[in-house]
Write an enzyme that holds these catalytic residues in place. Sequence first.
Site, PDB file in Angstrom:
ATOM      1  N   MET A  47       0.819  -1.213   0.000  1.00 44.50           N
ATOM      2  CA  MET A  47       0.000   0.000   0.000  1.00 44.50           C
ATOM      3  C   MET A  47       0.854   1.265   0.000  1.00 44.50           C
ATOM      4  SD  MET A  47      -1.440   0.272   3.829  1.00 44.50           S
ATOM      5  CE  MET A  47      -0.320   0.248   5.203  1.00 44.50           C
ATOM      6  N   LEU A 126      -1.420  -4.961  -5.738  1.00 42.67           N
ATOM      7  CA  LEU A 126      -1.004  -4.647  -4.382  1.00 42.67           C
ATOM      8  C   LEU A 126      -2.002  -5.154  -3.350  1.00 42.67           C
ATOM      9  CD1 LEU A 126      -2.403  -1.779  -2.751  1.00 42.67           C
ATOM     10  CD2 LEU A 126      -2.263  -1.307  -5.187  1.00 42.67           C
ATOM     11  N   CYS A 127      -1.534  -5.262  -2.124  1.00 44.79           N
ATOM     12  CA  CYS A 127      -2.369  -5.427  -0.938  1.00 44.79           C
ATOM     13  C   CYS A 127      -1.658  -4.677   0.174  1.00 44.79           C
ATOM     14  CB  CYS A 127      -2.629  -6.900  -0.601  1.00 44.79           C
ATOM     15  SG  CYS A 127      -1.178  -7.864  -0.181  1.00 44.79           S
ATOM     16  N   ALA A 128      -2.123  -4.770   1.387  1.00 39.99           N
ATOM     17  CA  ALA A 128      -1.568  -3.965   2.479  1.00 39.99           C
ATOM     18  C   ALA A 128      -0.052  -4.106   2.600  1.00 39.99           C
ATOM     19  CB  ALA A 128      -2.253  -4.317   3.797  1.00 39.99           C
TER      20      ALA A 128
END
Length: 166
Positions: A47, A126-128
């Site tokens: 992120m 994407l992810c966190a």
Amino acid sequence: MTKNKSEYLETTGETPSVEQLEDILHAGQLSCNNVDEMWPNLFLGDMYMSHGRYGLWKLGITHVLNAAHGKMCCKGSDDLYGTTVKYNGVPASDLPTFDISPFFYPSAHYIMKRSYLVSPAKVFVLCAVGVNHSVALDFAYLMIYCNYTLVDVILKVKERRWIFPN
């Protein structure tokens, strides 16, 4: 010379057990960057990188696939990126119990369509933290559209990035 488990599974084509997959995942890279190029024009990251419009611009990113859309830290939209980057969000909860599999085919199709039909597109998934849900969607794309086996995908991605999908 004896082959390690991953080399054995890669050459025999056997279906690995969960324990064998965990062994492969625990080996290799122990760290990662905010973004890494997995394949030409396909990037995987977190992120932090997704909020940096300048960094995405420097990489030439044209499309963002957010595997943690809607979370407070991973909110995204077309408005966030302006007219140069197209956005797609997957409403995934970052819990080990969350079933992301319903998003495999739609996300893989999104990546494929952008990666090959809109040249010179560059897709950022994407992810966190960039090691879990984004990785699962990246795997899905590589297995569905590039015909890699799960073991092949894990080994290839681990060459470039530390990963640990739930």
